[in-house]
Scaffold this active site. Structure first.
Site, PDB file in Angstrom:
ATOM      1  N   HIS A 119      -6.502  40.821  60.544  1.00 16.05           N
ATOM      2  CA  HIS A 119      -5.199  41.436  60.304  1.00 16.05           C
ATOM      3  C   HIS A 119      -5.210  42.302  59.041  1.00 16.05           C
ATOM      4  O   HIS A 119      -4.221  42.973  58.745  1.00 16.05           O
ATOM      5  CB  HIS A 119      -4.113  40.359  60.167  1.00 16.05           C
ATOM      6  CG  HIS A 119      -3.537  39.895  61.468  1.00 16.05           C
ATOM      7  ND1 HIS A 119      -4.227  39.076  62.341  1.00 16.05           N
ATOM      8  CD2 HIS A 119      -2.334  40.123  62.048  1.00 16.05           C
ATOM      9  CE1 HIS A 119      -3.470  38.816  63.392  1.00 16.05           C
ATOM     10  NE2 HIS A 119      -2.318  39.446  63.248  1.00 16.05           N
ATOM     11  N   LEU A 135      -2.706   4.232  53.942  1.00 18.37           N
ATOM     12  CA  LEU A 135      -4.063   3.711  53.801  1.00 18.37           C
ATOM     13  C   LEU A 135      -4.696   4.173  52.492  1.00 18.37           C
ATOM     14  O   LEU A 135      -5.143   3.358  51.682  1.00 18.37           O
ATOM     15  CB  LEU A 135      -4.922   4.155  54.990  1.00 18.37           C
ATOM     16  CG  LEU A 135      -6.408   3.771  54.943  1.00 18.37           C
ATOM     17  CD1 LEU A 135      -6.564   2.254  54.946  1.00 18.37           C
ATOM     18  CD2 LEU A 135      -7.165   4.396  56.109  1.00 18.37           C
ATOM     19  N   GLN A 159     -16.390  47.766  68.558  1.00 18.40           N
ATOM     20  CA  GLN A 159     -17.223  46.746  69.167  1.00 18.40           C
ATOM     21  C   GLN A 159     -17.469  45.559  68.240  1.00 18.40           C
ATOM     22  O   GLN A 159     -17.538  44.409  68.690  1.00 18.40           O
ATOM     23  CB  GLN A 159     -18.571  47.340  69.596  1.00 18.40           C
ATOM     24  CG  GLN A 159     -19.378  46.398  70.480  1.00 18.40           C
ATOM     25  CD  GLN A 159     -20.669  47.029  70.972  1.00 18.40           C
ATOM     26  OE1 GLN A 159     -21.504  47.430  70.177  1.00 18.40           O
ATOM     27  NE2 GLN A 159     -20.817  47.120  72.287  1.00 18.40           N
ATOM     28  N   GLU A 204      -5.611   5.357  48.793  1.00 21.93           N
ATOM     29  CA  GLU A 204      -5.125   4.956  47.477  1.00 21.93           C
ATOM     30  C   GLU A 204      -5.571   5.953  46.418  1.00 21.93           C
ATOM     31  O   GLU A 204      -6.568   6.663  46.597  1.00 21.93           O
ATOM     32  CB  GLU A 204      -5.615   3.548  47.137  1.00 21.93           C
ATOM     33  CG  GLU A 204      -5.053   2.506  48.095  1.00 21.93           C
ATOM     34  CD  GLU A 204      -5.384   1.078  47.699  1.00 21.93           C
ATOM     35  OE1 GLU A 204      -6.214   0.878  46.785  1.00 21.93           O
ATOM     36  OE2 GLU A 204      -4.813   0.151  48.312  1.00 21.93           O
ATOM     37  N   GLU A 207      -7.619  12.034  57.981  1.00 23.95           N
ATOM     38  CA  GLU A 207      -8.014  11.197  59.124  1.00 23.95           C
ATOM     39  C   GLU A 207      -9.516  10.924  59.114  1.00 23.95           C
ATOM     40  O   GLU A 207     -10.157  10.805  60.154  1.00 23.95           O
ATOM     41  CB  GLU A 207      -7.598  11.845  60.463  1.00 23.95           C
ATOM     42  CG  GLU A 207      -6.150  12.296  60.546  1.00 23.95           C
ATOM     43  CD  GLU A 207      -5.161  11.148  60.597  1.00 23.95           C
ATOM     44  OE1 GLU A 207      -5.365  10.165  59.863  1.00 23.95           O
ATOM     45  OE2 GLU A 207      -4.187  11.242  61.346  1.00 23.95           O
ATOM     46  N   SER A 229      -8.443   7.773  39.631  1.00 28.93           N
ATOM     47  CA  SER A 229      -7.994   8.011  38.256  1.00 28.93           C
ATOM     48  C   SER A 229      -8.270   9.438  37.803  1.00 28.93           C
ATOM     49  O   SER A 229      -8.141   9.753  36.629  1.00 28.93           O
ATOM     50  CB  SER A 229      -8.716   7.052  37.309  1.00 28.93           C
ATOM     51  OG  SER A 229     -10.113   7.278  37.338  1.00 28.93           O
ATOM     52  N   GLY A 289     -10.367   6.186  49.646  1.00 34.99           N
ATOM     53  CA  GLY A 289     -10.027   7.348  50.439  1.00 34.99           C
ATOM     54  C   GLY A 289     -10.858   7.255  51.690  1.00 34.99           C
ATOM     55  O   GLY A 289     -10.517   6.546  52.632  1.00 34.99           O
TER      56      GLY A 289
END
EC number: 1.3.8.5
Length: 429
Positions: free
Chosen positions: A387, A160, A327, A162, A412, A165, A180
């Site tokens: 982490h 879909l 905490q 494109e 999407e 430029s 887009g």
């Protein structure tokens, strides 16, 4: 052990279903049980969810780092997934599909995404393409294209977007030209010549580009605007079909992304899906489900990240105490869990609305995609933070969940476009 290295992720994920059930069975209550992804599902749904979790843990999680770092497209593993019915989950059974519901599909994609979010996202796009052909194609087209797609003997790509430029990283910026978020402005043309269409133009950011066998292409057969767009299947090997270079991406590295280029590419009229001018409707109908699918992939990444973070907090010590006793980090973990469960509920509610073809389905799918992809990325990002320095290492799983889920806020239909669709629905009442 202070964090979960790649070679232990599969073992950790294999324990997800068992670990989630243990508190309920023993009468104990805890953080894990409150995020149990099987809550609210019927027995059949719990069974195929278990199959998907097990497949993710055994076939995907042990390989996701290698697929990412070496940019490998795991064809054999995806074909194994298709043997379980995951190649055409919501495609009708007479052409080899599993015939499951949108809710069932969301449950499966969440589970698979714990093993590799990038690969699951490609499987979700493949499923969307198969569904488009199954839903809008003729009987001949359904029986010609869908069976090899459902077995993943052949792979599909959705075309879909494109190119504009604007060169990458170029400054000062140049005005971009191309479709887009504004899908109705696409320029790829398909001119009728006898019993063929001749396609000219190009598509950008195509998942599976160059590797897929079937390209579901939105192109212009008529005048400007959405009513001039049709949907045509272009098969790999067709003269005039070529591909750009493989893009280098932040995440989603287990699936190739390339431009798809049409240069006087002659395709039989028999490959047009639906009527002329129906392409935009097909594209938007497909994307409604695609938004649920990609949100479900985000959900799986966030769920795995929460589990890994919980375990890290229990074993990592600072100032003589486990991080779990802090905490502030408890509150952060609670926020992550609340957002995870809220995202799951929104996604499943939207999936049911889409299955029932309710009038509010488009808005609910947009809300679910907007909320879940934003919140689940935030969960993965927070997991990395919790982490510490380990989270920033390629040996730590949470950084890949974070990288792979980031693009879900863009594709999407970007989350900015989701806000437009939601507000438009409300203001039109």
């Amino acid at each position: 052990m202070l964090w979960v290295p790649w070679w232990r992720v599969g073992a950790r994920l294999r324990g997800l279903r068992g670990g989630l059930q243990a508190p309920a069975e023993s009468g104990r209550r805890g953080v894990v049980s409150c995020i149990d992804p099987s809550t609210g599902l019927n027995e059949e749904q719990k069974e195929f969810q278990k199959v998907a979790f097990n497949f993710a843990a055994r076939e995907m999680a042990p390989n996701m780092a290698e697929w990412d770092q070496k940019e490998l497209f795991p064809v054999d593993v995806m074909r194994k997934a298709a043997q379980l019915g995951f190649g055409g989950i919501y495609v009708r059974t007479d052409v080899g599909g599993s015939g499951l519901s949108r809710l069932d599909t969301s449950v499966i994609f969440e589970a698979l995404a714990t093993g590799c979010t990038s690969t699951t996202a490609y499987i979700s796009i493949h499923n969307m393409c198969a569904w488009m052909i199954d839903t809008f194609g003729s009987e001949e087209q359904r029986h010609r294209f869908c069976p090899p797609l459902c077995t993943m003997e052949k792979f599909a790509s959705y075309c879909l977007t494109e190119p504009g430029s604007l060169p990458p990283l170029r400054f000062p910026p140049v005005p971009a030209v191309g479709s887009g978020s504004d899908a109705a402005s696409l320029l790829t043309s398909a001119k009728r010549r006898g019993d063929h269409y001749v396609l000219s133009g190009s598509k950008a950011f195509i998942s599976g580009g160059g590797e897929a066998d079937i390209y579901v292409v939105m192109c212009r057969t008529g005048g400007p605007g959405p009513k001039g767009i049709s949907c045509i299947v272009v098969e790999k090997g067709t003269p005039g079909l070529s591909f750009g270079k493989k893009e280098r991406k932040v995440g989603w590295n287990s699936q190739p992304t390339r431009a798809v280029i049409f240069e006087d590419c002659a395709v039989p009229v028999a490959n047009r899906i639906g009527d002329e001018g129906q392409g935009f409707l097909i594209a938007m109908r497909g994307l409604n489900g695609g938004r649920i699918n990609v949100a479900s992939c985000s959900l799986g990444a966030a769920y795995a990240s929460v589990i890994l973070t919980r375990d890290h907090l229990k074993v990592r010590k600072q100032f003589g105490e486990p991080l779990a006793s802090n905490q502030y980090l408890q509150f952060k973990l609670a926020d992550m869990v609340a957002r995870l469960v809220a995202s799951r509920l929104m996604i499943r509610n939207a999936a049911v609305a889409l299955q029932e073809e309710r009038e509010d389905a488009v808005a609910l799918c947009s809300m679910a995609k907007l909320f879940a992809t934003d919140e689940c990325f935030a969960i993965c990002n927070q997991a990395l933070q919790m982490h510490g320095g380990y989270g920033y290492l390629k040996d730590c799983a949470v950084q890949q969940y974070m990288r792979d889920s980031r693009v879900h806020q863009i594709l999407e239909g970007s989350n900015e476009v989701m806000r437009i669709l939601i507000s438009r629905s409300l203001l039109q009442e």
